[in-house]
Design a protein around this motif. Structure first.
Motif, PDB file in Angstrom:
ATOM      1  N   PRO A 209      -0.237   2.819  -3.648  1.00 39.90           N
ATOM      2  CA  PRO A 209      -1.554   3.108  -3.052  1.00 39.90           C
ATOM      3  C   PRO A 209      -2.692   2.808  -4.036  1.00 39.90           C
ATOM      4  O   PRO A 209      -2.624   3.202  -5.204  1.00 39.90           O
ATOM      5  CB  PRO A 209      -1.481   4.609  -2.748  1.00 39.90           C
TER       6      PRO A 209
ATOM      7  N   GLU B  76      -6.888  -1.056   0.058  1.00 38.12           N
ATOM      8  CA  GLU B  76      -7.624  -0.511   1.199  1.00 38.12           C
ATOM      9  C   GLU B  76      -8.756  -1.451   1.598  1.00 38.12           C
ATOM     10  O   GLU B  76      -9.016  -1.677   2.786  1.00 38.12           O
ATOM     11  CB  GLU B  76      -8.163   0.880   0.869  1.00 38.12           C
TER      12      GLU B  76
ATOM     13  N   MET C  69       0.830  -1.208   0.000  1.00 32.74           N
ATOM     14  CA  MET C  69       0.000   0.000   0.000  1.00 32.74           C
ATOM     15  C   MET C  69       0.863   1.257   0.000  1.00 32.74           C
ATOM     16  O   MET C  69       0.518   2.253  -0.645  1.00 32.74           O
ATOM     17  CB  MET C  69      -0.938  -0.011   1.216  1.00 32.74           C
TER      18      MET C  69
END
Length: 200
Positions: A42, A47, A38
């Motif tokens: 990202p 997530e 992450m």
């Protein structure tokens, strides 16, 4: 019980992401890999992976597997449905445990499907190799591989199809049911035949 070999992945590389995350047994290492990925890349899918990971594994010593606990509690709660005084509580427990597994009215996300696949592999491995699970009544002797394999399949079918049908959750559990059966066939020798016998 001897299991079929499954593909192994390079756990030190992000090249085949997210395979290393799901193929790593150590819970803390799984989390470390995910957080590192992450930070480097990202994205929303990671997530979602982190959210599901935290839903499955509690913080603290031992990192209890909430999916496994829910799986074990569902048959217990189902037995209590037949008891007049505990029926309401049993229904509540059943719905709560299916929610812990990620069952809802929403379409499951790809990360949830992937976590279900990882859970299915873990569950079947544990069941197939646990001497207590594979012992006969009162611990007198050991089941044959065929009997143990059929016991695992019966449990999968009960928790992902038959009990959900009683609760009106069969459609919501359909993908979990399919993933469990696909993994079973991949891991259990002669799994195709046992599944065919169940469906007859």
């Amino acid at each position: 019980m001897q299991l079929n070999n499954l593909k192994k992945y390079d756990e030190t590389s992000f090249q085949n992401w997210p395979d290393p995350f799901y193929e790593t047994d150590d819970i803390n290492e799984r989390e470390r890999l995910l957080l590192a990925h992450m930070e480097a890349h990202p994205n929303e899918e990671d997530e979602e992976r982190l959210r599901i990971f935290k839903q499955r594994f509690e913080d603290g010593q031992g990192r209890p597997d909430c999916f496994m606990r829910a799986w074990l509690l569902i048959p217990v709660a189902h037995q209590n449905l037949s008891t007049l005084f505990s029926r309401k509580s049993a229904l509540k427990d059943l719905h709560e445990n299916y929610q812990i597994l990620g069952i809802s009215k929403k379409e499951p996300t790809e990360p949830l499907l992937e976590e279900w696949r990882a859970f299915a592999k873990k569950l079947i491995y544990v069941d197939a190799t646990d001497p207590q699970y594979n012992s006969l009544i009162f611990g007198l002797g050991k089941m044959s591989d065929k009997t143990a394999a059929k016991k695992i399949l019966s449990e999968i079918d009960s928790i992902t199809r038959l009990i959900p049908r009683e609760l009106g959750l069969e459609a919501q559990c359909a993908k979990l049911h399919n993933i469990m059966l696909q993994t079973y066939v991949q891991m259990i020798p002669d799994g195709h035949q046992y599944l065919s016998d169940l469906e007859d």
